[in-house]
Motif scaffolding. Structure first.
Motif, mmCIF file in Angstrom:
data_model
loop_
_atom_site.group_PDB
_atom_site.id
_atom_site.type_symbol
_atom_site.label_atom_id
_atom_site.label_comp_id
_atom_site.label_asym_id
_atom_site.label_seq_id
_atom_site.Cartn_x
_atom_site.Cartn_y
_atom_site.Cartn_z
ATOM 1 N N ALA A 411 0.857 -1.190 0.000
ATOM 2 C CA ALA A 411 0.000 0.000 0.000
ATOM 3 C C ALA A 411 0.886 1.230 0.000
ATOM 4 C CB ALA A 411 -0.911 0.008 1.215
ATOM 5 N N LEU A 412 0.480 2.245 -0.764
ATOM 6 C CA LEU A 412 1.238 3.500 -0.771
ATOM 7 C C LEU A 412 0.897 4.312 0.478
ATOM 8 C CD1 LEU A 412 1.016 4.778 -4.477
ATOM 9 C CD2 LEU A 412 2.908 3.580 -3.351
ATOM 10 N N LEU A 413 1.939 4.856 1.112
ATOM 11 C CA LEU A 413 1.772 5.714 2.281
ATOM 12 C C LEU A 413 2.780 6.858 2.214
ATOM 13 C CD1 LEU A 413 1.435 3.061 5.137
ATOM 14 C CD2 LEU A 413 -0.373 4.613 4.365
ATOM 15 N N CYS A 414 2.323 8.063 2.554
ATOM 16 C CA CYS A 414 3.263 9.180 2.663
ATOM 17 C C CYS A 414 4.120 8.965 3.905
ATOM 18 C CB CYS A 414 2.515 10.512 2.746
ATOM 19 S SG CYS A 414 1.530 10.703 4.256
ATOM 20 N N GLN A 415 5.205 9.750 4.040
ATOM 21 C CA GLN A 415 6.125 9.568 5.167
ATOM 22 C C GLN A 415 5.406 9.696 6.508
ATOM 23 O OE1 GLN A 415 9.525 9.154 6.006
ATOM 24 N NE2 GLN A 415 9.637 8.140 4.005
ATOM 25 N N ARG A 416 4.532 10.700 6.607
ATOM 26 C CA ARG A 416 3.845 10.935 7.875
ATOM 27 C C ARG A 416 2.979 9.749 8.264
ATOM 28 N NH1 ARG A 416 -0.956 15.426 8.742
ATOM 29 N NH2 ARG A 416 -1.506 14.861 10.884
ATOM 30 N N HIS A 417 2.164 9.270 7.326
ATOM 31 C CA HIS A 417 1.247 8.181 7.660
ATOM 32 C C HIS A 417 1.947 6.828 7.665
ATOM 33 C CE1 HIS A 417 -1.969 11.211 6.427
ATOM 34 N NE2 HIS A 417 -2.148 10.967 7.725
ATOM 35 N N HIS A 418 3.073 6.716 6.976
ATOM 36 C CA HIS A 418 3.877 5.499 7.077
ATOM 37 C C HIS A 418 4.359 5.334 8.519
ATOM 38 C CE1 HIS A 418 7.016 2.832 4.795
ATOM 39 N NE2 HIS A 418 6.325 2.162 5.703
ATOM 40 N N THR A 419 4.795 6.433 9.111
ATOM 41 C CA THR A 419 5.212 6.410 10.518
ATOM 42 C C THR A 419 4.031 6.070 11.424
ATOM 43 O OG1 THR A 419 6.956 8.041 10.090
ATOM 44 C CG2 THR A 419 6.223 7.775 12.379
ATOM 45 N N THR A 420 2.870 6.675 11.145
ATOM 46 C CA THR A 420 1.678 6.421 11.961
ATOM 47 C C THR A 420 1.283 4.951 11.924
ATOM 48 O OG1 THR A 420 0.842 8.653 11.550
ATOM 49 C CG2 THR A 420 -0.763 6.999 12.259
ATOM 50 N N VAL A 421 1.297 4.358 10.745
ATOM 51 C CA VAL A 421 0.899 2.957 10.594
ATOM 52 C C VAL A 421 1.822 2.039 11.383
ATOM 53 C CG1 VAL A 421 0.832 1.063 8.923
ATOM 54 C CG2 VAL A 421 -0.319 3.226 8.415
ATOM 55 N N HIS A 422 3.127 2.312 11.335
ATOM 56 C CA HIS A 422 4.068 1.470 12.074
ATOM 57 C C HIS A 422 3.960 1.706 13.574
ATOM 58 C CE1 HIS A 422 6.684 -0.802 9.281
ATOM 59 N NE2 HIS A 422 6.276 0.095 8.402
ATOM 60 N N THR A 423 3.787 2.942 13.965
ATOM 61 C CA THR A 423 3.697 3.251 15.394
ATOM 62 C C THR A 423 2.471 2.609 16.018
ATOM 63 O OG1 THR A 423 4.848 5.365 15.046
ATOM 64 C CG2 THR A 423 3.585 5.120 17.089
ATOM 65 N N ARG A 424 1.346 2.655 15.305
ATOM 66 C CA ARG A 424 0.083 2.112 15.840
ATOM 67 C C ARG A 424 -0.152 0.663 15.428
ATOM 68 N NH1 ARG A 424 -4.511 6.311 14.202
ATOM 69 N NH2 ARG A 424 -5.742 4.700 15.286
ATOM 70 N N ASP A 425 0.763 0.110 14.631
ATOM 71 C CA ASP A 425 0.659 -1.290 14.180
ATOM 72 C C ASP A 425 -0.705 -1.534 13.538
ATOM 73 O OD1 ASP A 425 1.276 -3.872 13.633
ATOM 74 O OD2 ASP A 425 1.301 -4.570 15.717
ATOM 75 N N LEU A 426 -1.042 -0.688 12.557
ATOM 76 C CA LEU A 426 -2.353 -0.766 11.912
ATOM 77 C C LEU A 426 -2.373 -1.844 10.828
ATOM 78 C CD1 LEU A 426 -3.146 3.039 11.528
ATOM 79 C CD2 LEU A 426 -3.964 1.468 13.302
ATOM 80 N N HIS A 427 -3.563 -2.357 10.565
ATOM 81 C CA HIS A 427 -3.747 -3.382 9.540
ATOM 82 C C HIS A 427 -4.707 -2.864 8.468
ATOM 83 C CE1 HIS A 427 -1.714 -6.409 12.001
ATOM 84 N NE2 HIS A 427 -2.341 -5.861 13.038
ATOM 85 N N ALA A 428 -4.670 -3.502 7.289
ATOM 86 C CA ALA A 428 -5.510 -3.055 6.170
ATOM 87 C C ALA A 428 -5.973 -4.245 5.351
ATOM 88 C CB ALA A 428 -4.739 -2.085 5.288
ATOM 89 N N SER A 429 -7.073 -4.039 4.641
ATOM 90 C CA SER A 429 -7.579 -5.025 3.681
ATOM 91 C C SER A 429 -7.255 -4.511 2.283
ATOM 92 C CB SER A 429 -9.087 -5.208 3.834
ATOM 93 O OG SER A 429 -9.410 -5.683 5.125
#
Length: 439
Positions: A411-429
């Protein structure tokens, strides 16, 4: 010789110190006699002065420690630092604030420890004090190590701090070794300089902290990124860049790839100094980036060599990643960079022996990125409008956890939200038409 007599009287209760000071003052007071000294005697006298300086620091710390134990500053209603300053300034100019603060910190070291880990901590601090009292660790380095222990002790895992502090003491202190025929000559082997020790302390401190603390520091540091421009000499421009460890690691890697010396057409050496080569490399990197802002990048991102324990990378346990240029990165940062950067794994055996330095692996290919650009159209985080050329390709099931490097896991993520996803350990479909994040 009046000053010598005054000092003799003042230090009459400390015969050894009194006699040493009187001898030095007699030599200095009769300056006209110094011409009698030979070259070797002058050099030897300076060596003795250096030795005396160390001994005076040791005596000063011991006296302050004894005075603090007896509560002398409190009896005079002074702080420890003010008490030392006033006592030493009674018959001489006041010592510098920095020096006095160092003396007090080293004197206090180990006096207020309590709790189940106090014994181990006391042993570690005693290593610092022992090296200092033996004359192998100067006051400045001892102060650096004492401050490091006090700052990191509240957050470091039990046992790790003492082990690392012991390693720092061993690296910082001087050693005296026997050399020459039959070991008759003694030679001093210098330890780390104060600057080198400071760098080692910074790196060790980050490695000792729990991951959540390092992540907090990284977030605060990232907010401190800045780029300013001012007028330079002769119509030129002066840029000042302040970066966090992650940003510095990327810039260092990018500049290193393009700033090496380039030989001329006839093999002549590159006459540009290193500072100019780095500036030229920066301009070239930006020139390539803006030449086709909407096009797919023609090369992979800068390779950042990171050394990190496999368990730390997978689970986020104690530890951190260290780049080839010395930047210390939180495991979460390394995991994020592993999504879309050339990570060169350094496999270490016992005693940090390098067993394998592998090739860049596990990053998305240009063809896969082109497909992601078409499918996602930009950052997939809800509400973000960042265009695809400014996004990273993220492993939804993290690569460090065994996730595959394919379109169905990207999935494409900008730098800011890439950090957010890793920090919060988010999942996606993920479907053939897009990505849905489960917030």
């Amino acid at each position: 010789m009046e000053m010598a007599a005054q000092w003799h009287e003042a230090y009459g209760t400390a015969p050894g110190l009194r006699d040493a000071l009187r001898s030095l003052l007699q030599g200095a007071g009769g300056g006209g006699e110094l011409w009698r000294l030979g070259e070797a005697e002058i050099t030897e006298a300076l060596a003795v002065v250096g030795q005396a300086r160390v001994l005076l620091d040791i005596a000063e710390v011991d006296l302050v420690r004894e005075g603090l134990a007896r509560g002398l500053p409190g009896e005079s209603a002074w702080s420890p630092t003010d008490w030392v300053t006033r006592a030493e300034g009674e018959r001489a100019p006041d010592p510098s604030v920095r020096h006095t603060a160092s003396v007090v910190r080293v004197a206090k070291a180990g006096t207020r420890m309590a709790g189940p880990s106090a014994l181990k901590a006391a042993d570690a601090i005693n290593d610092v004090r022992a090296a200092f009292r033996e004359g192998d660790l100067p006051l400045g380095k001892a102060d650096q190590l004492v401050r490091f222990h006090a700052q990191v002790a509240p957050v470091a895992e039990e046992g790790l701090l003492e082990e690392d502090l012991g390693a720092l003491v061993a690296a910082a202190k001087d050693d005296v070794v026997a050399t020459g025929p039959q070991g008759r000559r003694r030679e001093r082997v210098r330890g780390l300089s104060e600057k080198e020790l400071g760098a080692a302390i910074t790196r060790t401190g980050r490695l000792l902290k729990p991951e959540k603390d390092i992540e907090g520091e990284d977030r605060r540091a990232k907010r401190g990124r800045s780029l300013t421009k001012s007028q330079g000499p002769a119509g030129m421009s002066l840029y000042r860049v302040v970066l966090d460890p992650e940003g510095a690691a990327v810039v260092d890697a990018a500049l290193a790839a393009l700033s090496g010396p380039v030989k001329g057409p006839e093999g002549e050496p590159d006459e540009r100094p290193a500072t100019q080569r780095r500036a030229d490399a920066l301009v070239e990197i930006i020139r390539r980036g803006v030449a086709a802002p909407g096009a797919e990048p023609t090369c992979e991102k800068a390779q950042v060599v990171v050394t990190i324990g496999l368990d730390d990378l997978r689970s986020g346990a104690h530890g951190a990643g260290v780049t080839a240029t010395g930047q210390v990165l939180a495991p979460s940062v390394v995991r994020k960079m592993a999504c879309d950067a050339g990570i060169v794994p350094a496999v270490l055996g016992g005693d940090s022996e390098i067993l394998d330095l592998g090739r860049s692996v596990r990053w998305f290919t240009p063809g896969q990125k082109r497909a992601l650009w078409l499918r996602d159209g930009g950052c997939t985080y809800p509400g973000c409008t960042m265009p695809p050329q400014w996004c990273d390709a993220h492993h939804v099931a993290w690569w460090s956890r065994g996730g595959a490097t394919d379109i169905d896991n990207a999935a494409l993520l900008c730098q800011r939200h890439h950090t957010t996803v890793h920090t919060r350990d988010l999942h996606a479909s993920i479907t053939p038409t897009g990505v849905t994040w489960h917030l």
